[in-house]
Design a protein around this motif. Structure first.
Motif, PDB file in Angstrom:
ATOM      1  N   LEU A  96       0.833  -1.206   0.000  1.00 47.10           N
ATOM      2  CA  LEU A  96       0.000   0.000   0.000  1.00 47.10           C
ATOM      3  C   LEU A  96       0.866   1.254   0.000  1.00 47.10           C
ATOM      4  O   LEU A  96       0.559   2.241  -0.672  1.00 47.10           O
ATOM      5  CB  LEU A  96      -0.927   0.004   1.221  1.00 47.10           C
ATOM      6  CG  LEU A  96      -2.042  -1.030   1.213  1.00 47.10           C
ATOM      7  CD1 LEU A  96      -2.710  -1.109   2.584  1.00 47.10           C
ATOM      8  CD2 LEU A  96      -3.090  -0.690   0.149  1.00 47.10           C
ATOM      9  N   SER A  97       1.972   1.200   0.767  1.00 52.44           N
ATOM     10  CA  SER A  97       2.835   2.375   0.887  1.00 52.44           C
ATOM     11  C   SER A  97       3.498   2.733  -0.441  1.00 52.44           C
ATOM     12  O   SER A  97       3.939   3.860  -0.621  1.00 52.44           O
ATOM     13  CB  SER A  97       3.924   2.129   1.928  1.00 52.44           C
ATOM     14  OG  SER A  97       3.350   1.828   3.167  1.00 52.44           O
ATOM     15  N   ALA A  98       3.599   1.765  -1.329  1.00 56.42           N
ATOM     16  CA  ALA A  98       4.243   2.016  -2.618  1.00 56.42           C
ATOM     17  C   ALA A  98       3.302   2.723  -3.595  1.00 56.42           C
ATOM     18  O   ALA A  98       3.679   3.009  -4.721  1.00 56.42           O
ATOM     19  CB  ALA A  98       4.742   0.696  -3.213  1.00 56.42           C
ATOM     20  N   THR A  99       2.077   2.986  -3.175  1.00 62.15           N
ATOM     21  CA  THR A  99       1.083   3.630  -4.043  1.00 62.15           C
ATOM     22  C   THR A  99       0.672   4.970  -3.419  1.00 62.15           C
ATOM     23  O   THR A  99       1.100   5.283  -2.305  1.00 62.15           O
ATOM     24  CB  THR A  99      -0.185   2.759  -4.172  1.00 62.15           C
ATOM     25  OG1 THR A  99      -0.906   2.830  -2.938  1.00 62.15           O
ATOM     26  CG2 THR A  99       0.149   1.313  -4.468  1.00 62.15           C
ATOM     27  N   PRO A 100      -0.187   5.739  -4.080  1.00 64.23           N
ATOM     28  CA  PRO A 100      -0.631   7.007  -3.475  1.00 64.23           C
ATOM     29  C   PRO A 100      -1.560   6.811  -2.261  1.00 64.23           C
ATOM     30  O   PRO A 100      -2.044   7.795  -1.707  1.00 64.23           O
ATOM     31  CB  PRO A 100      -1.385   7.701  -4.622  1.00 64.23           C
ATOM     32  CG  PRO A 100      -0.878   7.068  -5.867  1.00 64.23           C
ATOM     33  CD  PRO A 100      -0.585   5.642  -5.502  1.00 64.23           C
ATOM     34  N   PHE A 101      -1.812   5.582  -1.860  1.00 66.12           N
ATOM     35  CA  PHE A 101      -2.623   5.309  -0.675  1.00 66.12           C
ATOM     36  C   PHE A 101      -1.912   5.893   0.546  1.00 66.12           C
ATOM     37  O   PHE A 101      -0.737   5.635   0.765  1.00 66.12           O
ATOM     38  CB  PHE A 101      -2.772   3.798  -0.516  1.00 66.12           C
ATOM     39  CG  PHE A 101      -3.802   3.348   0.489  1.00 66.12           C
ATOM     40  CD1 PHE A 101      -5.149   3.365   0.176  1.00 66.12           C
ATOM     41  CD2 PHE A 101      -3.416   2.875   1.735  1.00 66.12           C
ATOM     42  CE1 PHE A 101      -6.098   2.915   1.080  1.00 66.12           C
ATOM     43  CE2 PHE A 101      -4.357   2.429   2.653  1.00 66.12           C
ATOM     44  CZ  PHE A 101      -5.703   2.451   2.322  1.00 66.12           C
TER      45      PHE A 101
ATOM     46  N   LEU B  53      10.717   3.378  -0.254  1.00 62.53           N
ATOM     47  CA  LEU B  53      10.264   2.450   0.779  1.00 62.53           C
ATOM     48  C   LEU B  53      11.367   2.165   1.794  1.00 62.53           C
ATOM     49  O   LEU B  53      11.205   1.328   2.673  1.00 62.53           O
ATOM     50  CB  LEU B  53       9.805   1.129   0.136  1.00 62.53           C
ATOM     51  CG  LEU B  53       8.590   1.263  -0.785  1.00 62.53           C
ATOM     52  CD1 LEU B  53       8.329  -0.051  -1.518  1.00 62.53           C
ATOM     53  CD2 LEU B  53       7.356   1.675  -0.005  1.00 62.53           C
ATOM     54  N   ARG B  76       4.150   9.318  -6.185  1.00 61.91           N
ATOM     55  CA  ARG B  76       3.772   7.897  -6.143  1.00 61.91           C
ATOM     56  C   ARG B  76       2.820   7.544  -7.281  1.00 61.91           C
ATOM     57  O   ARG B  76       2.776   6.405  -7.737  1.00 61.91           O
ATOM     58  CB  ARG B  76       3.105   7.575  -4.803  1.00 61.91           C
ATOM     59  CG  ARG B  76       4.055   7.592  -3.619  1.00 61.91           C
ATOM     60  CD  ARG B  76       3.948   6.285  -2.850  1.00 61.91           C
ATOM     61  NE  ARG B  76       4.899   6.197  -1.772  1.00 61.91           N
ATOM     62  CZ  ARG B  76       6.111   5.646  -1.884  1.00 61.91           C
ATOM     63  NH1 ARG B  76       6.497   5.124  -3.036  1.00 61.91           N
ATOM     64  NH2 ARG B  76       6.925   5.593  -0.858  1.00 61.91           N
ATOM     65  N   PHE B 101      -6.560  -1.195  -6.139  1.00 62.40           N
ATOM     66  CA  PHE B 101      -5.285  -0.480  -6.326  1.00 62.40           C
ATOM     67  C   PHE B 101      -5.411   0.552  -7.445  1.00 62.40           C
ATOM     68  O   PHE B 101      -4.805   1.620  -7.374  1.00 62.40           O
ATOM     69  CB  PHE B 101      -4.133  -1.460  -6.549  1.00 62.40           C
ATOM     70  CG  PHE B 101      -3.558  -1.951  -5.242  1.00 62.40           C
ATOM     71  CD1 PHE B 101      -4.184  -2.959  -4.535  1.00 62.40           C
ATOM     72  CD2 PHE B 101      -2.437  -1.352  -4.691  1.00 62.40           C
ATOM     73  CE1 PHE B 101      -3.705  -3.378  -3.305  1.00 62.40           C
ATOM     74  CE2 PHE B 101      -1.934  -1.766  -3.459  1.00 62.40           C
ATOM     75  CZ  PHE B 101      -2.568  -2.786  -2.760  1.00 62.40           C
ATOM     76  N   PHE B 104      -6.426   4.045  -6.390  1.00 65.62           N
ATOM     77  CA  PHE B 104      -5.474   4.931  -5.712  1.00 65.62           C
ATOM     78  C   PHE B 104      -4.794   5.890  -6.689  1.00 65.62           C
ATOM     79  O   PHE B 104      -4.115   6.815  -6.284  1.00 65.62           O
ATOM     80  CB  PHE B 104      -4.386   4.109  -4.996  1.00 65.62           C
ATOM     81  CG  PHE B 104      -4.908   3.106  -4.002  1.00 65.62           C
ATOM     82  CD1 PHE B 104      -6.193   3.234  -3.461  1.00 65.62           C
ATOM     83  CD2 PHE B 104      -4.125   2.035  -3.595  1.00 65.62           C
ATOM     84  CE1 PHE B 104      -6.675   2.309  -2.547  1.00 65.62           C
ATOM     85  CE2 PHE B 104      -4.604   1.117  -2.672  1.00 65.62           C
ATOM     86  CZ  PHE B 104      -5.881   1.249  -2.153  1.00 65.62           C
ATOM     87  N   PHE B 105      -4.925   5.614  -7.995  1.00 65.93           N
ATOM     88  CA  PHE B 105      -4.200   6.389  -8.993  1.00 65.93           C
ATOM     89  C   PHE B 105      -5.133   7.329  -9.752  1.00 65.93           C
ATOM     90  O   PHE B 105      -6.334   7.072  -9.861  1.00 65.93           O
ATOM     91  CB  PHE B 105      -3.492   5.449  -9.970  1.00 65.93           C
ATOM     92  CG  PHE B 105      -2.375   4.669  -9.318  1.00 65.93           C
ATOM     93  CD1 PHE B 105      -1.086   5.171  -9.302  1.00 65.93           C
ATOM     94  CD2 PHE B 105      -2.634   3.457  -8.694  1.00 65.93           C
ATOM     95  CE1 PHE B 105      -0.061   4.461  -8.686  1.00 65.93           C
ATOM     96  CE2 PHE B 105      -1.619   2.741  -8.076  1.00 65.93           C
ATOM     97  CZ  PHE B 105      -0.326   3.252  -8.073  1.00 65.93           C
TER      98      PHE B 105
END
Lengths: 270, 279
Positions: A96-101, B53, B76, B101, B104-105
């Motif tokens: 999740l952290s790797a996305t804009p979330f 990360l 991101r 997912f 989120f974009f």
């Protein structure tokens, strides 16, 4: 490209919807979380027949109120603690952290999830109890108001405690024991399955340190006749104390929980 | 030229162990850049630092013009990450997870398109935990590309693939790079690096051994092998100067050299040479 990214709340709610669906598919977890409290309630409610002293209130009604409180804690504390420890150990949090979330989306998702779980569990307990024990739900709106704030404060206090414990548990697979063990012990010293004042004095003091005892007391004050208040340690419902103790747990849980979680996130990404 | 990734003197230590020790490279738009090296070479650490990360120890890093140590949502939105294989989201359905997912974009691919690209179109309603190892990996890739990234990190993407799935995946990576996506790929499969990467960076214990095109990899060493069968059985030498060796052989055996072969070191031999493990 500078197209606006979706809102934090929207992302959190979308994730919560998925988490709820995924949770509902995990039958063993569902049975453990929703069915077990009900089975325990039926067992203890049947085991302890009769009434509480000369209050005329059936024993099983006391059990019902206690189980409502413990269902809230099971959802909020267990859901939060188990969810966080799993998300960190199985790669979910990193993914999740790797996305804009965002981290706020993460908490929106967790809050909506434990709220839905708590509502479902409490509703299930109440429905079964009405059908099996012939439990009569209160008609007075003031009692539902009490029910509402005890529910809300109980969720907040125990969910934040869950953030703390879930952040301390290093491995999601072993976290189950770390989370369940104290919770089960707590249920027996908080007057969930029998009258709290039936416990030895010293155990009452231990129980009174933790939030579950006060949630159960608050739920009795909402769901059961005032005649039962004499069976409480103070001889009254102590609603003010319930509110204060739960608020203290919420504040403490927030301070400690967010500090420990922040440290965990730093460690995970250092 | 504006680089998609610029890394200068990157260092990362875990306690007393140095995982990355002064690494520098740059990646151009649309380039497929391979990080090749044995386990523990520092590949994943580099990916995690570039993807925001993991915090770096020291050195300069710029990814899509920003410092990944301070990731922002808009940044991101432009990258995609396929981490090493995990077992998360086991109780989700494939389409549901890719759809989430995508949300989120800012400009996601339609779920069906993301799944079709990785060959999972038929698994839309399948539970994630019922997927095979290779399918699970392709799902990871679908999640990585659903946001239409300008830069995609693939950390050992083909673990668990059968040969056909690997070839299929290579085709997909070439397509993606053909459409302008820059790709940073870590792998310990030499053939994968050779097939996909425009340039390969060979890492060993945190240090770059060589940065070259696959064809040039290890080329500066004695990379010709001359072999023959002499009176005492098969013999071979490695050399830079094939002619000299051949002249020597003719001097010894005349024109009747048995089983004479001259070949270039295979990529694998050159690679093992580079990381100091001869075959």
């Amino acid at each position: 490209m500078t197209t606006a990214v979706p809102s934090s709340v929207g992302m959190g709610v979308a994730r919560a919807a998925g988490e709820i669906r995924a949770f509902a598919r995990n039958v063993p977890a569902l049975v453990f979380n929703v069915a077990l409290p009900i089975v325990l309630m039926l067992m203890f409610g049947t085991l302890f027949s009769g009434t509480v002293g000369d209050t005329g209130v059936p024993m099983h009604d006391v059990v019902v109120s206690g189980v409502v409180a413990s269902a809230i804690m099971s959802a909020a504390f267990g859901g939060m603690a188990f969810g966080i420890s799993m998300d960190f150990s199985d790669g979910t949090f990193t993914r999740l952290s790797a996305t804009p979330f965002t981290l706020s989306s993460y908490f929106v998702a967790k809050i909506v999830f434990v709220l839905a779980l708590a509502v479902a569990q409490v509703a299930a307990v109440l429905v079964v109890t009405v059908l099996v024990f012939g439990f009569v739900l209160p008609g007075d709106p003031a009692r539902w108001l009490t029910f509402g704030w005890v529910f809300a404060l109980g969720i907040v206090a125990t969910a934040l405690l869950g953030v703390l414990v879930g952040s301390l548990a290093s491995d999601g697979r072993s976290a189950g024991g770390v989370i369940q063990f104290p919770f089960i012990v707590l249920q027996f010293i908080s007057g969930v399955y029998f009258v709290f004042t039936g416990l030895p004095n010293w155990l009452q003091y231990v129980g009174a340190v933790f939030p579950l005892k006060w949630m159960a007391q608050g739920m009795r004050s909402a769901l059961l006749p005032d005649a039962l208040a004499v069976a409480e340690p103070a001889g009254s419902w102590e609603r003010g104390t319930v509110a204060i103790v739960l608020s203290c747990w919420a504040v403490g849980g927030f301070v400690l929980g967010s500090a420990v979680l922040r440290a965990k996130i730093r460690r995970a990404f250092s | 030229m504006s680089w998609v990734v610029e890394v200068e003197g990157l260092v990362k230590r875990y306690g007393r162990k140095t995982a990355v020790d002064g690494v520098s490279f740059r990646i151009a738009p649309g380039e497929v850049f391979g990080l090749l090296g044995p386990n523990g070479a520092g590949k994943t650490t580099i990916v995690q630092i570039l993807a925001g990360l993991r915090q770096r120890g020291s050195g300069q890093v710029s990814v899509l013009g920003r410092d990944p140590a301070k990731p922002r949502r808009a940044w991101r939105d432009r990258i995609g990450v396929v981490p090493q294989s995990t077992n998360d989201h086991a109780d989700w359905r494939v389409g549901e997870l890719v759809g989430l997912f995508g949300r989120f974009f800012a400009d996601p691919l339609p779920v069906s398109e993301a799944l079709a690209q990785v060959g999972l179109a038929d698994e839309h309603d399948q539970l994630v935990r019922k997927l095979s190892g290779g399918q699970r990996r392709r799902l990871d890739v679908a999640i990585g590309v659903v946001g239409r990234p300008e830069l995609l990190f693939l950390d050992e993407p083909t673990t668990g693939f059968d040969p056909e799935a690997r070839r299929e995946f290579w085709r997909f990576v070439r397509e993606l790079s053909g459409r302008g996506t820059a790709i940073l790929l870590t792998t310990h499969y030499l053939d994968e690096a050779e097939q996909l990467a425009d340039r390969v960076c060979v890492l060993d214990r945190g240090v770059i051994r060589q940065l070259a095109t696959p064809a040039e990899l290890g080329a500066h060493r004695d990379d010709a092998v001359v072999s023959w069968t002499g009176p005492a059985g098969p013999e071979q030498v490695r050399t830079d100067d094939v002619n000299a060796v051949l002249r020597g052989l003719v001097d010894r055996f005349g024109w009747q050299v048995q089983d004479l072969q001259v070949r270039r070191l295979s990529l694998e031999e050159r690679y093992l040479d580079l990381i100091g493990r001869s075959s």
